[in-house]
Design a protein around this motif. Sequence first.
Motif, PDB file in Angstrom:
ATOM      1  N   LYS A  50       3.302  -9.571  23.685  1.00  0.00           N
ATOM      2  CA  LYS A  50       2.173 -10.451  23.946  1.00  0.00           C
ATOM      3  C   LYS A  50       0.873  -9.677  24.164  1.00  0.00           C
ATOM      4  O   LYS A  50      -0.193 -10.104  23.724  1.00  0.00           O
ATOM      5  N   GLU A  51       0.958  -8.520  24.825  1.00  0.00           N
ATOM      6  CA  GLU A  51      -0.259  -7.779  25.140  1.00  0.00           C
ATOM      7  C   GLU A  51      -0.962  -7.214  23.911  1.00  0.00           C
ATOM      8  O   GLU A  51      -2.139  -6.895  23.967  1.00  0.00           O
ATOM      9  N   GLY A  52      -0.274  -7.125  22.784  1.00  0.00           N
ATOM     10  CA  GLY A  52      -0.890  -6.644  21.553  1.00  0.00           C
ATOM     11  C   GLY A  52      -1.356  -7.764  20.646  1.00  0.00           C
ATOM     12  O   GLY A  52      -1.942  -7.521  19.594  1.00  0.00           O
ATOM     13  N   LYS A  53      -1.113  -9.004  21.059  1.00  0.00           N
ATOM     14  CA  LYS A  53      -1.485 -10.158  20.241  1.00  0.00           C
ATOM     15  C   LYS A  53      -2.693 -10.858  20.837  1.00  0.00           C
ATOM     16  O   LYS A  53      -2.824 -10.974  22.047  1.00  0.00           O
ATOM     17  N   GLY A  86      -5.056 -15.733  17.810  1.00  0.00           N
ATOM     18  CA  GLY A  86      -4.273 -15.494  16.599  1.00  0.00           C
ATOM     19  C   GLY A  86      -4.425 -14.082  16.084  1.00  0.00           C
ATOM     20  O   GLY A  86      -5.476 -13.473  16.229  1.00  0.00           O
ATOM     21  N   GLY A  87      -3.379 -13.552  15.504  1.00  0.00           N
ATOM     22  CA  GLY A  87      -3.414 -12.194  14.968  1.00  0.00           C
ATOM     23  C   GLY A  87      -3.219 -11.150  16.053  1.00  0.00           C
ATOM     24  O   GLY A  87      -2.784 -11.449  17.161  1.00  0.00           O
ATOM     25  N   LEU A  88      -3.567  -9.905  15.735  1.00  0.00           N
ATOM     26  CA  LEU A  88      -3.429  -8.803  16.676  1.00  0.00           C
ATOM     27  C   LEU A  88      -4.784  -8.421  17.254  1.00  0.00           C
ATOM     28  O   LEU A  88      -5.806  -8.539  16.583  1.00  0.00           O
ATOM     29  N   ASN A  89      -4.781  -7.948  18.493  1.00  0.00           N
ATOM     30  CA  ASN A  89      -6.014  -7.434  19.080  1.00  0.00           C
ATOM     31  C   ASN A  89      -6.096  -5.934  18.791  1.00  0.00           C
ATOM     32  O   ASN A  89      -5.255  -5.370  18.105  1.00  0.00           O
ATOM     33  N   ARG A  90      -7.127  -5.262  19.325  1.00  0.00           N
ATOM     34  CA  ARG A  90      -7.319  -3.833  19.044  1.00  0.00           C
ATOM     35  C   ARG A  90      -6.126  -2.993  19.487  1.00  0.00           C
ATOM     36  O   ARG A  90      -5.696  -2.082  18.787  1.00  0.00           O
ATOM     37  N   LYS A  91      -5.582  -3.325  20.655  1.00  0.00           N
ATOM     38  CA  LYS A  91      -4.431  -2.579  21.166  1.00  0.00           C
ATOM     39  C   LYS A  91      -3.231  -2.753  20.248  1.00  0.00           C
ATOM     40  O   LYS A  91      -2.498  -1.788  19.969  1.00  0.00           O
ATOM     41  N   GLY A  92      -3.018  -3.956  19.756  1.00  0.00           N
ATOM     42  CA  GLY A  92      -1.913  -4.232  18.847  1.00  0.00           C
ATOM     43  C   GLY A  92      -2.053  -3.494  17.527  1.00  0.00           C
ATOM     44  O   GLY A  92      -1.090  -2.958  16.990  1.00  0.00           O
TER      45      GLY A  92
END
Length: 129
Positions: free
Chosen positions: A46-49, A53-59
């Motif tokens: 969850k922390e990378g999403k 919607g989609g992925l965040n920078r960490k993801g």
Amino acid sequence: MFRKQFQKGSPRIFDQLEQNVPYPKGHSTQRTGFRSGSKSPAWQRKEGKSASGGLNRKGIASYRRANPGSKLSMAVTTKPSKLKKGSKAANRRKSFCARMSGMKKRLTSAKTARDPNSRINKSLRKWNC
């Protein structure tokens, strides 16, 4: 081991299954870079999403570490009217929308396709599809 569970099949197949048959070269049955007891990569959690919607920078950073040589980049969130026609970003967006719309149509259940909070619908909204 297998003979007790399954009655059909030739004994030769069962003998192969019971032996440690090597996998093809380059094939691994274990996740690489994964230590026992450690967390799965951020792009799978969850922390990378992104909530939208989609992925965040960490993801995305986590995915690149797990898959060296990948060209995964951030979503094109610019409105289509603001993108220059035929630009790299416009073509990426157009390709993503075509691909994901097809997945939504063919590879999801009717319930998931209708759900506004499903991951696929969130990502399509984020990309302005």
